[in-house]
Design a protein around this motif. Structure first.
Motif, PDB file in Angstrom:
ATOM      1  N   PHE A 223       7.956   9.803  -5.226  1.00 24.48           N
ATOM      2  CA  PHE A 223       7.082   9.434  -6.328  1.00 24.48           C
ATOM      3  C   PHE A 223       7.456  10.118  -7.644  1.00 24.48           C
ATOM      4  CE2 PHE A 223       4.929   9.258  -2.246  1.00 24.48           C
ATOM      5  CZ  PHE A 223       4.442   7.964  -2.235  1.00 24.48           C
ATOM      6  N   GLU A 224       8.605  10.784  -7.657  1.00 18.97           N
ATOM      7  CA  GLU A 224       8.991  11.529  -8.857  1.00 18.97           C
ATOM      8  C   GLU A 224       9.351  10.614 -10.016  1.00 18.97           C
ATOM      9  OE1 GLU A 224       8.681  14.919  -9.386  1.00 18.97           O
ATOM     10  OE2 GLU A 224       7.525  14.506  -7.566  1.00 18.97           O
ATOM     11  N   ALA A 262      -0.468  10.063  -4.776  1.00 17.46           N
ATOM     12  CA  ALA A 262       0.661  10.958  -4.510  1.00 17.46           C
ATOM     13  C   ALA A 262       0.903  11.898  -5.694  1.00 17.46           C
ATOM     14  CB  ALA A 262       1.917  10.140  -4.219  1.00 17.46           C
ATOM     15  N   LEU A 263       0.765  11.381  -6.908  1.00 19.27           N
ATOM     16  CA  LEU A 263       0.981  12.238  -8.082  1.00 19.27           C
ATOM     17  C   LEU A 263      -0.050  13.351  -8.153  1.00 19.27           C
ATOM     18  CD1 LEU A 263       2.074   9.927 -11.033  1.00 19.27           C
ATOM     19  CD2 LEU A 263       3.404  10.877  -9.157  1.00 19.27           C
ATOM     20  N   LEU A 264      -1.315  13.039  -7.865  1.00 19.76           N
ATOM     21  CA  LEU A 264      -2.342  14.074  -7.880  1.00 19.76           C
ATOM     22  C   LEU A 264      -2.055  15.120  -6.803  1.00 19.76           C
ATOM     23  CD1 LEU A 264      -4.999  15.168  -9.013  1.00 19.76           C
ATOM     24  CD2 LEU A 264      -6.196  13.763  -7.320  1.00 19.76           C
ATOM     25  N   ALA A 265      -1.635  14.660  -5.630  1.00 20.15           N
ATOM     26  CA  ALA A 265      -1.356  15.584  -4.528  1.00 20.15           C
ATOM     27  C   ALA A 265      -0.173  16.495  -4.831  1.00 20.15           C
ATOM     28  CB  ALA A 265      -1.096  14.796  -3.241  1.00 20.15           C
ATOM     29  N   GLN A 266       0.834  15.960  -5.512  1.00 22.65           N
ATOM     30  CA  GLN A 266       2.079  16.707  -5.713  1.00 22.65           C
ATOM     31  C   GLN A 266       2.162  17.419  -7.062  1.00 22.65           C
ATOM     32  OE1 GLN A 266       5.003  13.643  -4.977  1.00 22.65           O
ATOM     33  NE2 GLN A 266       4.622  13.606  -2.766  1.00 22.65           N
ATOM     34  N   GLN A 283       5.804   2.846   1.171  1.00 28.81           N
ATOM     35  CA  GLN A 283       6.183   4.233   1.414  1.00 28.81           C
ATOM     36  C   GLN A 283       5.123   4.936   2.267  1.00 28.81           C
ATOM     37  OE1 GLN A 283       8.455   6.570  -1.543  1.00 28.81           O
ATOM     38  NE2 GLN A 283       7.393   5.295  -3.060  1.00 28.81           N
ATOM     39  N   ALA A 284       5.527   6.036   2.857  1.00 23.79           N
ATOM     40  CA  ALA A 284       4.582   6.837   3.641  1.00 23.79           C
ATOM     41  C   ALA A 284       3.662   7.593   2.695  1.00 23.79           C
ATOM     42  CB  ALA A 284       5.333   7.811   4.538  1.00 23.79           C
ATOM     43  N   THR A 285       2.387   7.653   3.027  1.00 26.48           N
ATOM     44  CA  THR A 285       1.429   8.420   2.242  1.00 26.48           C
ATOM     45  C   THR A 285       1.718   9.911   2.411  1.00 26.48           C
ATOM     46  OG1 THR A 285      -0.247   6.719   2.590  1.00 26.48           O
ATOM     47  CG2 THR A 285      -1.015   8.871   1.884  1.00 26.48           C
ATOM     48  N   PRO A 286       1.693  10.691   1.336  1.00 23.69           N
ATOM     49  CA  PRO A 286       1.912  12.138   1.479  1.00 23.69           C
ATOM     50  C   PRO A 286       0.947  12.750   2.485  1.00 23.69           C
ATOM     51  CG  PRO A 286       1.931  11.512  -0.837  1.00 23.69           C
ATOM     52  CD  PRO A 286       1.487  10.300  -0.071  1.00 23.69           C
ATOM     53  N   THR A 287       1.422  13.707   3.240  1.00 22.30           N
ATOM     54  CA  THR A 287       0.589  14.359   4.246  1.00 22.30           C
ATOM     55  C   THR A 287       0.163  15.756   3.825  1.00 22.30           C
ATOM     56  OG1 THR A 287       2.590  15.135   5.385  1.00 22.30           O
ATOM     57  CG2 THR A 287       1.629  13.053   6.139  1.00 22.30           C
ATOM     58  N   VAL A 288       0.705  16.239   2.704  1.00 23.90           N
ATOM     59  CA  VAL A 288       0.364  17.562   2.191  1.00 23.90           C
ATOM     60  C   VAL A 288      -0.060  17.426   0.735  1.00 23.90           C
ATOM     61  CG1 VAL A 288       1.201  19.880   1.677  1.00 23.90           C
ATOM     62  CG2 VAL A 288       1.994  18.691   3.737  1.00 23.90           C
ATOM     63  N   SER A 289      -1.146  18.085   0.378  1.00 27.22           N
ATOM     64  CA  SER A 289      -1.637  18.039  -0.994  1.00 27.22           C
ATOM     65  C   SER A 289      -1.793  19.448  -1.557  1.00 27.22           C
ATOM     66  CB  SER A 289      -2.985  17.312  -1.062  1.00 27.22           C
ATOM     67  OG  SER A 289      -3.539  17.406  -2.359  1.00 27.22           O
TER      68      SER A 289
END
Length: 356
Positions: A223-224, A262-266, A283-289
């Motif tokens: 998501f970069e 994803a942007l909020l999480a990362q 895409q896979a949803t992020p698993t770490v926030s």
């Protein structure tokens, strides 16, 4: 259009007559006509090539031959149309007719086809990737894309609060709008209730054009790329007016919603919260926030598909640790709820802590 309609109707009559001459019953004639009816109906009612294309798009999943017939009609109706021969080529390739697939790829190329990224990833052409024709057409399309895409990818659209909305003592907050697949960041007057929450609405075009100059998607991997485009958009907005960089909120629909989450999480230092509408995407949803102390509102429809339902649940879970998560499930499907013009502003006010 009249010529094409005449050809198609004549073909229909020939097929029906063949059934009768073969001694078939009237039922067989009816069956033959019913098979042709979607094509005939579309040709009768369509006013231009775009309407033929739209009807063909709906038929692709259920009847490839009917879709091909309408794409061919659109192809002849508009000699400048480059998407029609592309779609015909893809469907013939899907059916294993490589000769016709290459013929219509070359026709699309001759008309100036520019959507190289779409062609490069189109699995319909998997068996043709190593052929000289495909490589030549792809190289030409990619070269044209490089000339057309700059200035369109990441382009920004700004919607300010109405003149009667009081200005804050400090700079205004910003809500960044990330659109769904195939759409763009343009903001029309229907979005004004969102801006009238007191925030500047910043619409941004996706990171890749698809098959029209006003059709975009958010691409990976990761998501970069989206984060960079959003930051560039905020920088451009900040050069035009005063914005509060500590109060930048994300709002997205479908694929744009997945990227917003994803942007909020990362990148929690750059975004203050998110309104996630019917998250979706490949895409896979992020698993770490990394997000803590944020407000997140997740909205989805009861009638959405299982993948979308799961992604909404994944984001609710992702932000459950250390953030304030609010949730709503409306009665519809993968779309805005009917009351969105009032419910979305309410959700934004909650997100920004200005419910009163």
């Amino acid at each position: 259009m009249k010529t094409l309609l005449g050809i198609t109707l004549a073909t229909a009559m020939t097929l029906c007559t063949a059934f009768l001459h073969a001694g078939e019953s009237q039922d067989a004639e009816d069956i033959a006509f019913q098979a042709l009816k979607p094509v005939v109906t579309a040709l009768i009612n369509a006013s231009d090539a775009e309407e033929l294309m739209a009807r063909a798009d709906t038929l692709e999943a259920t009847d490839t031959l009917q879709a091909i017939a309408l794409y061919l009609a659109a192809n002849r109706e508009d000699p400048k149309q480059m998407l029609a021969p592309y779609r015909v080529a893809a469907l013939f390739a899907r059916r294993g007719d490589d000769t016709l697939a290459e013929r219509f790829l070359q026709e699309a190329d001759a008309r100036g086809m520019w959507f190289g990224p779409l062609l490069a990833g189109d699995e319909d052409f998997a068996d043709l990737r190593q052929t000289a024709t495909f490589k030549t057409v792809l190289a030409n399309a990619q070269q044209r894309y490089k000339k057309i895409a700059p200035g369109k990818i990441g382009a920004v659209y700004v919607l300010n609060p109405s003149s009667g909305i009081p200005a804050p003592a400090a700079c205004r907050p910003v809500v960044v709008w990330l659109h769904g697949y195939g759409i763009n960041g343009e903001l029309d007057e229907s979005y004004q209730p969102l801006a009238d929450t007191g925030a500047i609405i910043l619409g941004i075009n996706g990171t890749e054009m698809i098959d029209r100059v006003n059709s975009f998607r958010w691409i990976g991997p990761g998501f970069e790329g989206t984060h960079q485009v959003v930051q560039n958009g905020l920088k451009e907005l900040a050069a035009q007016q005063c914005i509060d960089r500590k109060r930048v909120y994300l709002m997205g629909f479908s694929q744009g919603s997945q990227h917003a989450g994803a942007l909020l999480a990362q990148h929690p230092d750059d975004y203050a919260g998110a309104l996630l509408l019917s998250p979706g995407g490949q895409q896979a949803t992020p698993t770490v926030s990394k997000a803590r102390g944020k407000r997140v509102f997740v909205i989805n429809g009861k009638l959405e598909g299982p993948r979308n339902q799961q992604m909404s649940a994944d984001f609710r879970k992702l932000f459950s640790n250390g953030n304030e998560v609010k949730s709503r499930t409306h009665e519809g499907g993968h779309s805005f709820p009917d009351d969105w013009s009032t419910s979305f502003p309410q959700a934004l006010r909650w997100l920004m802590g200005s419910e009163a």
